[in-house]
Design an enzyme around this catalytic site. Structure first.
Site, mmCIF file in Angstrom:
data_model
loop_
_atom_site.group_PDB
_atom_site.id
_atom_site.type_symbol
_atom_site.label_atom_id
_atom_site.label_comp_id
_atom_site.label_asym_id
_atom_site.label_seq_id
_atom_site.Cartn_x
_atom_site.Cartn_y
_atom_site.Cartn_z
ATOM 1 N NE ARG A 85 -6.889 -13.590 5.829
ATOM 2 C CZ ARG A 85 -7.387 -12.375 5.614
ATOM 3 N NH1 ARG A 85 -7.126 -11.740 4.468
ATOM 4 N NH2 ARG A 85 -8.125 -11.776 6.512
ATOM 5 C CE LYS B 208 -3.942 -2.260 2.251
ATOM 6 N NZ LYS B 208 -4.985 -2.125 3.304
ATOM 7 N NE ARG C 145 -2.277 -5.769 7.296
ATOM 8 C CZ ARG C 145 -3.320 -6.486 6.913
ATOM 9 N NH1 ARG C 145 -3.750 -7.492 7.661
ATOM 10 N NH2 ARG C 145 -3.937 -6.211 5.781
ATOM 11 C CE1 TYR D 261 -9.537 -2.865 0.425
ATOM 12 C CE2 TYR D 261 -8.659 -0.969 -0.745
ATOM 13 C CZ TYR D 261 -8.460 -2.088 0.048
ATOM 14 O OH TYR D 261 -7.206 -2.433 0.467
ATOM 15 C CG HIS E 69 -5.599 -6.306 0.052
ATOM 16 N ND1 HIS E 69 -6.780 -6.360 0.748
ATOM 17 C CD2 HIS E 69 -5.738 -7.173 -0.995
ATOM 18 C CE1 HIS E 69 -7.607 -7.208 0.139
ATOM 19 N NE2 HIS E 69 -6.999 -7.712 -0.922
ATOM 20 C CG ASN F 33 -3.625 -2.348 6.802
ATOM 21 O OD1 ASN F 33 -3.527 -1.974 5.635
ATOM 22 N ND2 ASN F 33 -4.568 -3.185 7.205
ATOM 23 C CD GLU G 115 -8.960 -9.472 -3.428
ATOM 24 O OE1 GLU G 115 -9.803 -9.179 -2.568
ATOM 25 O OE2 GLU G 115 -7.781 -9.766 -3.148
ATOM 26 C CG PHE H 63 -13.242 1.461 7.250
ATOM 27 C CD1 PHE H 63 -12.767 0.886 6.077
ATOM 28 C CD2 PHE H 63 -13.890 0.647 8.170
ATOM 29 C CE1 PHE H 63 -12.933 -0.469 5.821
ATOM 30 C CE2 PHE H 63 -14.071 -0.720 7.916
ATOM 31 C CZ PHE H 63 -13.583 -1.269 6.737
HETATM 32 P P1 CMP Z 1 -7.476 -4.529 3.798
HETATM 33 O O1 CMP Z 1 -7.019 -5.909 4.111
HETATM 34 O O2 CMP Z 1 -6.942 -3.947 2.540
HETATM 35 O O3 CMP Z 1 -9.081 -4.484 3.727
HETATM 36 C C1 CMP Z 1 -9.834 -3.334 4.022
HETATM 37 C C2 CMP Z 1 -8.994 -2.189 4.520
HETATM 38 O O4 CMP Z 1 -9.706 -1.151 5.155
HETATM 39 C C3 CMP Z 1 -8.052 -2.694 5.593
HETATM 40 O O5 CMP Z 1 -7.069 -3.537 5.013
HETATM 41 C C4 CMP Z 1 -7.561 -1.359 6.179
HETATM 42 O O6 CMP Z 1 -6.536 -0.792 5.390
HETATM 43 C C5 CMP Z 1 -8.791 -0.459 6.021
HETATM 44 N N1 CMP Z 1 -9.462 -0.133 7.271
HETATM 45 C C6 CMP Z 1 -9.550 1.101 7.802
HETATM 46 N N2 CMP Z 1 -10.239 1.090 8.926
HETATM 47 C C7 CMP Z 1 -10.628 -0.171 9.144
HETATM 48 C C8 CMP Z 1 -11.392 -0.824 10.170
HETATM 49 N N3 CMP Z 1 -11.901 -0.140 11.208
HETATM 50 N N4 CMP Z 1 -11.581 -2.154 10.072
HETATM 51 C C9 CMP Z 1 -11.094 -2.844 9.018
HETATM 52 N N5 CMP Z 1 -10.364 -2.286 8.010
HETATM 53 C C10 CMP Z 1 -10.135 -0.967 8.083
#
Ligand code: CMP
Length: 139
Positions: A86, A10, A103, A50, A116, A113, A127, A58
């Site tokens: 994961r 990211k 992370r 997304y 993904h 974070n 994806e 969010f």
């Molecule tokens: P990702 O695995 O890319 O999937 C959704 C993304 O939303 C997650 O990683 C975070 O980067 C972002 N995100 C921001 N806030 C939240 C939250 N409260 N819970 C989960 N994902 C969040």
């Protein structure tokens, strides 16, 4: 079984020149990078990617963040690649991520974070197809 999973490094991570450090973790742990490119996602592309989170509070901030800089999109291949990736990433919120995970090591916040990873083999296929043509994936 040998699987493929979809990964994104990211904008918070590309900005800090962490692409190589993150790739080293994948490769050291048996995930081969069989496709990779650095792109700057359009807002439309990020919103669609997304879409499952569209109703979450969010969502808008997440889309803003994902188009705030370049990302590296990747296909990782290996034994149990979806679960393995994961495990290497750690929990979504770095505050909850295990020691040694990507992370825990690198993420700035629950939003920024660093990576993904697909949550299932089925979503991985969707994806991957959203970012790569078949000829770009070389196993
Ligand atoms: P990702 O695995 O890319 O999937 C959704 C993304 O939303 C997650 O990683 C975070 O980067 C972002 N995100 C921001 N806030 C939240 C939250 N409260 N819970 C989960 N994902 C969040």
């Amino acid at each position: 079984a040998i699987e493929r999973t979809f990964s994104i490094i990211k904008p918070d991570a590309t900005r800090r020149n962490l692409t190589g450090a993150i790739n080293a973790i994948f490769e050291k742990n048996g995930l081969a990078i069989v496709a990779q490119k650095r792109i700057w996602m359009s807002r439309a592309h990020a919103k669609k990617f997304y879409e499952v989170h569209a109703e979450r509070p969010f969502y808008n901030d997440l889309v803003d963040f994902m188009v705030s800089g370049p990302v590296v999109v990747q296909v990782l291949e290996g034994e149990n690649a979806v679960a393995k990736n994961r495990e290497l990433m750690g929990a979504t919120n770095p505050a909850n991520a295990a020691e040694g995970t990507i992370r825990k090591l690198f993420a700035e916040s629950i939003e920024a974070n660093s990576v993904h990873g697909s949550d299932s083999v089925e979503n991985a296929a969707i994806e991957i197809a959203y970012f790569f043509a078949g000829y770009e994936i070389v196993g």
